[in-house]
Design a protein around this motif. Structure first.
Motif, mmCIF file in Angstrom:
data_model
loop_
_atom_site.group_PDB
_atom_site.id
_atom_site.type_symbol
_atom_site.label_atom_id
_atom_site.label_comp_id
_atom_site.label_asym_id
_atom_site.label_seq_id
_atom_site.Cartn_x
_atom_site.Cartn_y
_atom_site.Cartn_z
ATOM 1 N N ALA A 150 0.419 -5.516 22.370
ATOM 2 C CA ALA A 150 0.458 -4.478 21.189
ATOM 3 C C ALA A 150 1.824 -3.893 21.195
ATOM 4 O O ALA A 150 2.134 -3.418 20.086
ATOM 5 N N SER A 176 -5.482 -2.788 28.029
ATOM 6 C CA SER A 176 -6.497 -3.682 27.938
ATOM 7 C C SER A 176 -7.442 -3.703 29.253
ATOM 8 O O SER A 176 -6.861 -3.894 30.438
ATOM 9 N N SER A 198 -3.244 -7.924 29.315
ATOM 10 C CA SER A 198 -2.861 -7.997 27.686
ATOM 11 C C SER A 198 -3.939 -9.098 27.139
ATOM 12 O O SER A 198 -3.946 -10.108 27.476
ATOM 13 N N GLU A 200 -5.029 -5.106 11.089
ATOM 14 C CA GLU A 200 -4.354 -5.189 12.582
ATOM 15 C C GLU A 200 -4.688 -3.927 13.189
ATOM 16 O O GLU A 200 -4.631 -2.791 12.656
ATOM 17 N N THR A 201 -5.338 -4.003 14.407
ATOM 18 C CA THR A 201 -5.175 -2.664 15.335
ATOM 19 C C THR A 201 -4.595 -3.105 16.661
ATOM 20 O O THR A 201 -4.223 -4.147 17.101
ATOM 21 N N ARG A 202 -3.996 -2.002 17.317
ATOM 22 C CA ARG A 202 -3.369 -2.143 18.433
ATOM 23 C C ARG A 202 -3.728 -0.905 19.428
ATOM 24 O O ARG A 202 -3.730 0.262 19.160
ATOM 25 N N THR A 203 -3.976 -1.282 20.559
ATOM 26 C CA THR A 203 -4.299 -0.237 21.792
ATOM 27 C C THR A 203 -3.354 -0.591 23.010
ATOM 28 O O THR A 203 -2.910 -1.698 23.164
ATOM 29 N N GLU A 204 -2.884 0.365 23.662
ATOM 30 C CA GLU A 204 -1.804 0.369 24.648
ATOM 31 C C GLU A 204 -2.414 -0.176 26.033
ATOM 32 O O GLU A 204 -1.753 -0.916 26.705
ATOM 33 N N PHE A 230 -4.909 -6.040 19.260
ATOM 34 C CA PHE A 230 -3.949 -6.358 20.280
ATOM 35 C C PHE A 230 -3.858 -5.367 21.132
ATOM 36 O O PHE A 230 -3.876 -4.195 20.916
ATOM 37 N N ALA A 231 -4.081 -5.664 22.458
ATOM 38 C CA ALA A 231 -4.139 -4.749 23.724
ATOM 39 C C ALA A 231 -3.228 -5.156 24.679
ATOM 40 O O ALA A 231 -2.577 -6.195 24.690
ATOM 41 N N PRO A 276 3.482 -7.711 15.603
ATOM 42 C CA PRO A 276 2.087 -8.505 15.439
ATOM 43 C C PRO A 276 2.281 -9.482 14.339
ATOM 44 O O PRO A 276 1.323 -10.307 14.260
#
Length: 527
Positions: A360, A408, A413, A402-406, A355-356, A364
């Protein structure tokens, strides 16, 4: 119209809450006591609100062919087969906070009554006796209270006990040191609690791990003269061992609101001066009954009408505030999961969600559940949805991460689904355009496409004549193209096409497409 069955005695305010939300209600508060009639009534209802009389067994759940949610007005759900509900895709909710204060107050009242023998003294005085010397009680000030379970109810008991100047020690595997400090309690192991406590009160659910947590061996470790209070669940205390401890004088007294078998109309503990019994009254106050009835009605209505999930035991919670923000992203994740699941080579062994940007910052779990549902659905015989997708993936050894970055790149998004299979990997990425889901990347190839019920996926060589040959063949088969989206890794290399078509292509047409010189693969996708 959504329909909800209320099969136990609930406040009629719950009926009004549901009706006000536009839900049709079948209110039969005695139905839960008649399993055959309940089974016959379940079909056609999308939700059921219950208390403890209704037993939602696997058989009942199977009979509820239209059920989407089971709502338990109260905290205990041992009358619901959660595994069967999950496997069938039915959400199970309770109201863990609605009667917490009431139950905690009952435990404190039982402790005080036990310490001062109030019920026995009351009965004696009503009989015209004045047995002042018979009822020599014990102060609780300065005594040690041992809490087995320090969750919602246990923490309230701790607060009240501290107000009575008791020392509180607590055993709870989920109690952190920081939380214990906030509550002002000492976190200890069970054996330490048993040795130190003057009073022991239980506030834990009944599970395989907690059944008979106060066993014969555990009770033997307690301080002589200990007093036991159970307002949680029958089965937490070995009742035979408790009786033996009372007989021997090692246990000074017990106060029980719950029993292993209920209703308990006969019991060897009944009639003893050192035992106080009440008929499962922990949550039985006017305020608590109103609270849990209204809360479960609101939770069921929110779930059926908006998808908001509150206090669910088998799926991630989504607040009413979150639901509108999450809904388009859940849709996007589901579409991407469907795309990846239909394109991935081989059996899926891993699902990685990324998720970006804005996505994010959102919860999630519902997005992951939607993607998993779509990935699993083509290969599953049983029904799969957001409730049971995680369980089904786990049963099949599929690793989910799951991974998240602030931020995109290129889009504000994005949501990505990467599948690992026994034959390789495949990733797809999507974004929202005006709130509508679109695929924006397959692997490392940029390709922007909407989603349609019938879509043609083509992997081809990036050479002149491909589009003309493809269009000509589809025209000869009277297949209309609604949208056409292309992407390529590099000039002359591998390219992808996603076409929305008005109807599915039959096998002969797909074979004819695959036989075209520029095309490496052609397949139909459905969404």
């Amino acid at each position: 119209m959504k329909r909800v069955l209320i099969s136990d005695k609930l406040s009629e305010d719950a009926v009004e809450v549901l009706k006000t939300r536009g839900i049709e209600v079948t209110f039969e508060p005695g139905l839960g006591k008649d399993p055959e009639k309940l089974k016959a009534a379940l079909p056609g209802h999308h939700g059921i609100a219950i208390r403890s009389a209704t037993k939602m067994t696997a058989e009942m759940i199977e009979a509820g062919t239209d059920l989407k949610v089971i709502g338990r007005a109260g905290i205990g759900v041992d009358n619901v087969d959660i595994d069967a509900a999950t496997a069938t895709g039915i959400a199970v909710m309770n109201t863990p906070f609605g009667n917490a204060t009431t139950t905690a107050e009952h435990a404190i009242a039982m402790m005080l009554s036990l310490a001062r023998q109030i019920p026995q003294a009351n009965e004696s005085t009503h009989q015209g006796k004045w047995e002042k010397s018979r009822f020599m009680g014990r102060e609780i000030t300065g005594k040690t209270l041992g809490l087995i379970g320090c969750g919602n109810i246990g923490s309230i008991v701790a607060d009240r006990a501290q107000g009575l100047h008791m020392k509180v020690v607590a055993f709870d595997p989920f109690l952190t040191e920081a939380r214990a400090i906030d509550l002002g309690v000492e976190r200890v192991e069970l054996d330490d609690l048993l040795k130190r406590a003057d009073f022991i009160t239980l506030h834990t659910p009944l599970t395989d791990q907690t059944r008979n947590i106060l066993s014969k061996q555990a009770l033997a470790k307690t301080k002589k003269g200990v007093r036991i209070i159970n307002c949680a669940r029958g089965g937490l205390v070995d009742e035979e061992a408790l009786y033996d401890g009372l007989e021997s004088g090692h246990i000074a007294g017990a106060a029980l609101d719950v029993f292993e078998k209920e209703p308990a109309t006969e019991h060897k503990l009944f009639g003893r001066d050192d035992v106080i019994c009440t008929p499962h009254l922990g949550a039985a106050t006017t305020e608590a009954q109103e609270n849990v009835a209204i809360q479960i009605a609101e939770q069921i209505a929110d779930y059926l009408l908006t998808g908001a999930v509150t206090n669910a035991l088998n799926m991630p919670s989504v607040s009413a505030e979150e639901a509108p923000k999450l809904r388009p992203y859940i849709d996007l994740a589901g579409r991407l999961g469907g795309l990846a699941g239909q394109l991935a080579p081989g059996a899926v062994t891993g699902v990685e969600m990324a998720f970006a940007g804005t996505a994010a910052s959102l919860n999630p779990a519902p997005m992951t559940a939607a993607a998993l549902t779509a990935v699993l659905r083509p290969a599953m015989r049983e029904a799969v949805n957001s409730v049971n997708a995680g369980q089904l993936a786990k049963q099949r050894g599929i690793q989910v991460s799951e991974t998240r970055t602030e931020t995109s790149p290129n889009f504000g998004s994005t949501v990505s689904v990467k599948l690992t299979t026994d034959k390789g990997e495949l990733s797809v990425t999507g974004a929202l355009f005006g709130g509508e889901p679109r695929a924006v990347r397959i692997g490392n190839v940029r390709l922007e496409s909407n989603f349609a019920p019938h879509m043609l996926y083509v992997q081809n060589k990036d050479k002149p004549g491909f589009i003309g040959n493809l269009g000509k063949l589809l025209s000869s088969k009277d297949i209309n193209i609604a949208t056409f989206n292309l992407g390529r890794a590099a000039p002359g290399g591998t390219a992808y096409a996603l076409l929305a078509v008005d109807q599915p292509l039959d096998d002969d047409t797909l074979k004819a497409l695959s036989d075209l010189p520029q095309i490496d693969e052609a397949r139909m996708l459905s969404f």
